[in-house]
Design a protein around this motif. Sequence first.
Motif, PDB file in Angstrom:
ATOM      1  N   THR A  69       0.367  20.252   5.697  1.00 49.27           N
ATOM      2  CA  THR A  69      -0.043  19.060   6.025  1.00 49.27           C
ATOM      3  C   THR A  69       0.024  18.070   4.949  1.00 49.27           C
ATOM      4  OG1 THR A  69      -2.184  19.670   5.306  1.00 49.27           O
ATOM      5  CG2 THR A  69      -1.738  20.078   7.604  1.00 49.27           C
ATOM      6  N   GLU A  70       0.046  16.706   5.382  1.00 50.00           N
ATOM      7  CA  GLU A  70       0.182  15.753   4.013  1.00 50.00           C
ATOM      8  C   GLU A  70      -1.064  15.598   3.302  1.00 50.00           C
ATOM      9  OE1 GLU A  70       1.336  12.047   6.005  1.00 50.00           O
ATOM     10  OE2 GLU A  70       3.288  12.986   6.714  1.00 50.00           O
ATOM     11  N   CYS A  71      -1.045  15.359   2.170  1.00 53.53           N
ATOM     12  CA  CYS A  71      -2.032  14.972   1.069  1.00 53.53           C
ATOM     13  C   CYS A  71      -3.163  14.035   2.040  1.00 53.53           C
ATOM     14  CB  CYS A  71      -1.705  14.610  -0.131  1.00 53.53           C
ATOM     15  SG  CYS A  71      -3.370  14.155  -0.988  1.00 53.53           S
ATOM     16  N   GLY A  72      -2.450  12.704   2.133  1.00 55.83           N
ATOM     17  CA  GLY A  72      -3.255  11.643   3.051  1.00 55.83           C
ATOM     18  C   GLY A  72      -3.855  10.892   2.152  1.00 55.83           C
ATOM     19  N   ALA A  73      -3.893  10.930   0.653  1.00 58.33           N
ATOM     20  CA  ALA A  73      -4.651  10.072  -0.238  1.00 58.33           C
ATOM     21  C   ALA A  73      -3.840   8.540   0.017  1.00 58.33           C
ATOM     22  CB  ALA A  73      -4.534  10.575  -1.488  1.00 58.33           C
ATOM     23  N   GLU A 127       1.623   1.082  -7.408  1.00 55.09           N
ATOM     24  CA  GLU A 127       2.564   1.879  -8.334  1.00 55.09           C
ATOM     25  C   GLU A 127       1.775   2.560  -9.329  1.00 55.09           C
ATOM     26  OE1 GLU A 127       5.326  -0.804  -9.798  1.00 55.09           O
ATOM     27  OE2 GLU A 127       6.349  -1.159  -7.701  1.00 55.09           O
ATOM     28  N   GLU A 128       0.558   1.827  -9.864  1.00 54.49           N
ATOM     29  CA  GLU A 128      -0.317   2.427 -10.773  1.00 54.49           C
ATOM     30  C   GLU A 128      -0.993   3.644 -10.319  1.00 54.49           C
ATOM     31  OE1 GLU A 128      -2.007   3.878 -14.295  1.00 54.49           O
ATOM     32  OE2 GLU A 128      -0.235   2.454 -14.021  1.00 54.49           O
ATOM     33  N   TRP A 129      -1.479   3.476  -9.043  1.00 52.34           N
ATOM     34  CA  TRP A 129      -2.304   4.467  -8.291  1.00 52.34           C
ATOM     35  C   TRP A 129      -1.245   5.685  -8.055  1.00 52.34           C
ATOM     36  CZ3 TRP A 129      -1.075   6.982  -3.731  1.00 52.34           C
ATOM     37  CH2 TRP A 129      -2.065   7.605  -3.074  1.00 52.34           C
ATOM     38  N   GLN A 130      -0.095   5.685  -7.627  1.00 50.11           N
ATOM     39  CA  GLN A 130       0.946   6.509  -7.404  1.00 50.11           C
ATOM     40  C   GLN A 130       1.027   7.321  -8.677  1.00 50.11           C
ATOM     41  OE1 GLN A 130       3.670   3.853  -5.167  1.00 50.11           O
ATOM     42  NE2 GLN A 130       4.637   5.815  -4.799  1.00 50.11           N
ATOM     43  N   LEU A 148       4.618  14.044  -5.439  1.00 48.67           N
ATOM     44  CA  LEU A 148       5.720  13.150  -5.818  1.00 48.67           C
ATOM     45  C   LEU A 148       6.145  12.444  -4.543  1.00 48.67           C
ATOM     46  CD1 LEU A 148       7.395  15.597  -8.158  1.00 48.67           C
ATOM     47  CD2 LEU A 148       5.763  14.114  -8.779  1.00 48.67           C
ATOM     48  N   ARG A 149       5.650  12.502  -3.596  1.00 50.34           N
ATOM     49  CA  ARG A 149       6.442  12.122  -2.167  1.00 50.34           C
ATOM     50  C   ARG A 149       5.348  10.963  -1.614  1.00 50.34           C
ATOM     51  NH1 ARG A 149       7.781  13.177   3.335  1.00 50.34           N
ATOM     52  NH2 ARG A 149      10.081  12.260   3.676  1.00 50.34           N
ATOM     53  N   TYR A 150       5.571   9.850  -1.469  1.00 49.79           N
ATOM     54  CA  TYR A 150       4.701   8.692  -1.161  1.00 49.79           C
ATOM     55  C   TYR A 150       5.448   7.833   0.217  1.00 49.79           C
ATOM     56  CZ  TYR A 150       2.047  10.011  -4.987  1.00 49.79           C
ATOM     57  OH  TYR A 150       1.636  10.649  -6.012  1.00 49.79           O
ATOM     58  N   ARG A 151       4.667   7.194   0.946  1.00 55.13           N
ATOM     59  CA  ARG A 151       4.993   6.718   2.204  1.00 55.13           C
ATOM     60  C   ARG A 151       4.599   5.124   1.765  1.00 55.13           C
ATOM     61  NH1 ARG A 151       8.187   4.276   6.055  1.00 55.13           N
ATOM     62  NH2 ARG A 151       6.797   3.217   7.494  1.00 55.13           N
ATOM     63  N   GLU A 202       0.665  -1.141   0.003  1.00 50.31           N
ATOM     64  CA  GLU A 202       0.030  -0.066  -0.073  1.00 50.31           C
ATOM     65  C   GLU A 202       0.761   1.344   0.113  1.00 50.31           C
ATOM     66  OE1 GLU A 202      -2.435  -0.101   3.535  1.00 50.31           O
ATOM     67  OE2 GLU A 202      -0.747   0.057   4.735  1.00 50.31           O
ATOM     68  N   ALA A 203       0.169   2.270  -0.359  1.00 45.75           N
ATOM     69  CA  ALA A 203       0.833   3.732  -0.344  1.00 45.75           C
ATOM     70  C   ALA A 203       0.097   4.633   0.096  1.00 45.75           C
ATOM     71  CB  ALA A 203       1.430   4.116  -1.803  1.00 45.75           C
ATOM     72  N   ARG A 204       0.636   5.871   0.762  1.00 50.87           N
ATOM     73  CA  ARG A 204      -0.108   7.056   1.281  1.00 50.87           C
ATOM     74  C   ARG A 204       0.675   8.208   0.914  1.00 50.87           C
ATOM     75  NH1 ARG A 204       1.035   9.637   5.860  1.00 50.87           N
ATOM     76  NH2 ARG A 204       2.209   7.750   6.662  1.00 50.87           N
ATOM     77  N   CYS A 205      -0.058   9.171   0.131  1.00 42.20           N
ATOM     78  CA  CYS A 205       0.584  10.420  -0.198  1.00 42.20           C
ATOM     79  C   CYS A 205       1.072  11.362   0.910  1.00 42.20           C
ATOM     80  CB  CYS A 205      -0.340  11.134  -1.022  1.00 42.20           C
ATOM     81  SG  CYS A 205       0.421  12.693  -1.942  1.00 42.20           S
TER      82      CYS A 205
END
Length: 91
Positions: A33-37, A49-52, A62-65, A24-27
């Motif tokens: 504040t973080e986007c959080g999507a 990766e496609e979601w990113q 451009l930054r994801y956890r 999983e990934a989170r923006c």
Amino acid sequence: MTRRVFRYVPFTIEQDRTAEPEYEARCVSGDETECGAQSGTYRHPGPVEEWQRRHAQETRHLRYRRNFGDYAVMRPPAELAALLSGSGGTV
């Protein structure tokens, strides 16, 4: 008072092949504040990766956890496993 002696046993740690890993990934883009999507959880990295890529195209973020989760199994050495299976014990 009973006394117990614990000895080092060289267990190996292996990925549990019977359980699916999770991706999983989170923006985390944003100044204040973080986007959080979030991508949601998938059994393969491809959909994450496609979601990113889509999220970056739509938002320019451009930054994801990224998180990867799996299950692990501890395996005793063969000689200990043989002893345990003969006595019905578990580790």
